[in-house]
Design an enzyme around this catalytic site. Sequence first.
Site, short mmCIF file in Angstrom:
data_model
loop_
_atom_site.label_atom_id
_atom_site.label_comp_id
_atom_site.label_asym_id
_atom_site.label_seq_id
_atom_site.Cartn_x
_atom_site.Cartn_y
_atom_site.Cartn_z
N ASN A 1 -7.29 -7.11 -2.95
CA ASN A 1 -6.28 -7.98 -3.14
C ASN A 1 -5.64 -8.24 -4.41
OD1 ASN A 1 -5.65 -9.63 -0.41
ND2 ASN A 1 -7.85 -9.13 -0.29
N MET B 1 -16.41 -15.05 -4.79
CA MET B 1 -17.63 -15.70 -3.95
C MET B 1 -18.41 -16.83 -4.46
SD MET B 1 -16.98 -13.71 -1.34
CE MET B 1 -18.50 -13.94 -0.33
N ARG B 2 -17.63 -17.71 -4.96
CA ARG B 2 -18.17 -19.04 -5.45
C ARG B 2 -17.27 -20.03 -5.13
NH1 ARG B 2 -22.66 -18.08 -9.32
NH2 ARG B 2 -22.49 -16.03 -9.88
N HIS C 1 -7.86 -16.21 3.01
CA HIS C 1 -9.33 -16.42 3.74
C HIS C 1 -9.05 -15.44 5.23
CE1 HIS C 1 -12.81 -17.77 5.72
NE2 HIS C 1 -12.21 -18.01 6.80
#
Length: 194
Positions: A16, A92-93, A111
Amino acid sequence: MARHKIAVFASGNGSNFEAIAQACADGRLDAEVVLLVCDKPGAHVCDRAARFGVDIFVARPKDFGSKEAFEAEAVKRLREHGVELVCLAGYMRILTDVMLTAFPNRIINIHPALLPAFKGAHGIRDAFEYGVKVYGVTVHYVNSELDGGRIIAQRAFEYYGRDIDELETKIHAVEHPLYVDAIRMVFDSMQAAR
Ligand code: GRF
């Protein structure tokens, strides 16, 4: 008028990131990716950023003592780069208030499911295991609720197969143009609000 300045936060592969950077490079977005923030040294996204000549801030949050301290350093660098919009792309946080208050309504996320269904880190797997037949992707604003901010754009497709790798490939193919379109929508709404 000056091109919009974007930062991307990512932890892994970076497809992305590349889709956004490429859309900026070929003029589909009137914007420039000025900074990559990465919390995983060695992640492939850093190689992609280097290829696009994008500045990189890469570090382990634990080396700063806390996630808040890491984000405070990121905020400093985002400000130095004049960033207007932060795009999370496989980061990923969960962000803390340090980032959320520094960039209110200026942080968005992609998402790999049709929110509000299948929130969390395993959206593709969870939807597949549930056995849904309409899959999709959501781009939304980020707030303090996991995958809970206002929706900007969604795109859906039917899939009746039972091959999760094939499904993942289809989802990524939907993600890349959708993220670019959603970023354009956000800039348009920022412009309209001026
Ligand atoms: C994407 O599926 C995105 O929806 C999710 O994380 C994945 C990142 O993929 N948030 P990539 O690193 O951009 O290839």
